[in-house]
Enzyme design. Structure first.
Site, PDB file in Angstrom:
ATOM      1  N   HIS A 297      -7.910  -9.583   3.825  1.00 53.76           N
ATOM      2  CA  HIS A 297      -8.385  -8.324   2.865  1.00 53.76           C
ATOM      3  C   HIS A 297      -7.928  -6.992   3.338  1.00 53.76           C
ATOM      4  O   HIS A 297      -7.393  -7.121   4.582  1.00 53.76           O
ATOM      5  CB  HIS A 297     -10.057  -8.421   3.527  1.00 53.76           C
ATOM      6  CG  HIS A 297     -10.781  -7.653   2.601  1.00 53.76           C
ATOM      7  ND1 HIS A 297     -10.913  -6.126   2.837  1.00 53.76           N
ATOM      8  CD2 HIS A 297     -11.493  -7.918   1.474  1.00 53.76           C
ATOM      9  CE1 HIS A 297     -11.715  -5.581   1.900  1.00 53.76           C
ATOM     10  NE2 HIS A 297     -11.999  -6.504   1.097  1.00 53.76           N
TER      11      HIS A 297
ATOM     12  N   GLU B 208      -6.747  -6.730  -5.284  1.00 54.06           N
ATOM     13  CA  GLU B 208      -7.619  -5.599  -4.922  1.00 54.06           C
ATOM     14  C   GLU B 208      -6.973  -4.590  -4.452  1.00 54.06           C
ATOM     15  O   GLU B 208      -6.353  -4.215  -3.257  1.00 54.06           O
ATOM     16  CB  GLU B 208      -8.472  -6.304  -3.402  1.00 54.06           C
ATOM     17  CG  GLU B 208      -9.263  -7.514  -3.772  1.00 54.06           C
ATOM     18  CD  GLU B 208     -10.404  -7.348  -2.921  1.00 54.06           C
ATOM     19  OE1 GLU B 208     -11.639  -7.483  -3.545  1.00 54.06           O
ATOM     20  OE2 GLU B 208     -10.340  -7.224  -1.614  1.00 54.06           O
TER      21      GLU B 208
HETATM   22  P1  PGA Z   1     -16.303  -3.145  -3.391  1.00 53.19           P
HETATM   23  O1  PGA Z   1     -15.621  -4.221  -2.062  1.00 53.19           O
HETATM   24  O2  PGA Z   1     -16.762  -4.051  -4.347  1.00 53.19           O
HETATM   25  O3  PGA Z   1     -17.397  -2.459  -2.503  1.00 53.19           O
HETATM   26  O4  PGA Z   1     -15.077  -2.125  -3.943  1.00 53.19           O
HETATM   27  C1  PGA Z   1     -14.754  -5.038  -2.860  1.00 53.19           C
HETATM   28  C2  PGA Z   1     -13.815  -5.551  -1.471  1.00 53.19           C
HETATM   29  O5  PGA Z   1     -13.870  -5.051  -0.409  1.00 53.19           O
HETATM   30  O6  PGA Z   1     -13.446  -6.822  -1.638  1.00 53.19           O
END
Ligand code: PGA
Length: 241
Positions: free
Chosen positions: A88, A160
């Site tokens: 992440h 992401e």
């Molecule tokens: P968020 O986080 O939905 O708050 O943008 C997503 C993530 O960190 O995977």
């Protein structure tokens, strides 16, 4: 195959709030979705239900030993965890996880026959310089080095964009779909993995979940902020159908 919804609760909620979370979502999750809840380590064993799967936000790559503060894939497996988020952007940026460490974690998760959810994504500057595909491909190549060919289809990729996490900003559905297609193409051409599931994560909310969820090359979503409050989480899930 069912589409996925991963709820990444991050470092939120204490014991009481977790107990409330569990009772609030009970009976609310449709079996048309594969929902994976990723709470903080101490609360993992409280989440036991046939309605969702258990996921971890992180792991270490060693099986056991003198690694104070760390938790191994086999320990997580013993608690019923099936999916583990690896790489992440908060781990990469705040905890200085390198591609090499992420590669070791992916291997360790697969070794326990668990599913890594490998996060990749470009930062704002890289996006402005149109470097997104190059960055994503490099992250994939580094994270998947020397991984057994027959295990590669078990790696779930979460696209992401760093600039979209927790900001309320998202790429357009078209851009997200193209990245899903790009990642699947890389996985297929370079790794012969033809069944890769690609998720999108970053500012998913009640207004955008439906259009992103229905994209052809996106197999699910990873939700952070909108999953922390259980009522909002269920409302968000209900927007899909
Ligand atoms: P968020 O986080 O939905 O708050 O943008 C997503 C993530 O960190 O995977």
């Amino acid at each position: 195959m069912k589409k996925l919804v991963v709820a990444n609760l991050k470092m939120n909620l204490g014991l009481e709030a977790v107990q409330k979370y569990i009772t609030t979502i009970k009976g609310q999750i449709t079996n048309q979705l594969l929902v994976i809840i990723c709470p903080s380590f101490p609360f993992l064993s409280l989440f036991k239900s046939a309605e969702y799967q258990l996921g971890s936000q992180n792991t270490f790559y060693k099986k056991d030993g003198n690694y104070t503060g760390e938790v191994s894939p086999s320990q997580l497996k013993s608690l019923g965890v099936k999916y583990i988020i690896v790489g992440h952007s908060e781990r990469r940026l705040i905890f200085h996880e390198t591609n090499k460490i992420i590669n070791q974690k992916v291997a360790a998760v697969l070794k326990e026959n668990l599913y890594p959810i490998l996060c990749v994504g470009e930062n704002k500057e890289q996006k402005l310089l149109h470097k997104t595909p190059v960055v994503i491909k490099e992250q994939l190549n580094e994270a998947l080095k020397k991984i057994d060919q027959e295990m590669l289809n078990d790696v779930i990729i979460a696209y992401e964009p760093i600039w979209a996490i927790g900001t309320g900003l998202t790429p357009t559905p078209g851009e997200i779909n193209s990245m899903g297609e790009f990642i699947k193409r890389v996985m297929s051409f370079e790794y012969n993995a033809n069944n890769t599931r690609v998720l999108y994560g970053g500012s998913i909310n009640q207004n955008n979940i439906k259009s992103i969820f229905s994209l052809e090359n996106i197999d699910g979503v990873l939700i952070g902020g909108a999953a922390v409050n259980p009522d909002l989480f269920i409302e968000t899930l209900n927007k899909i159908s």
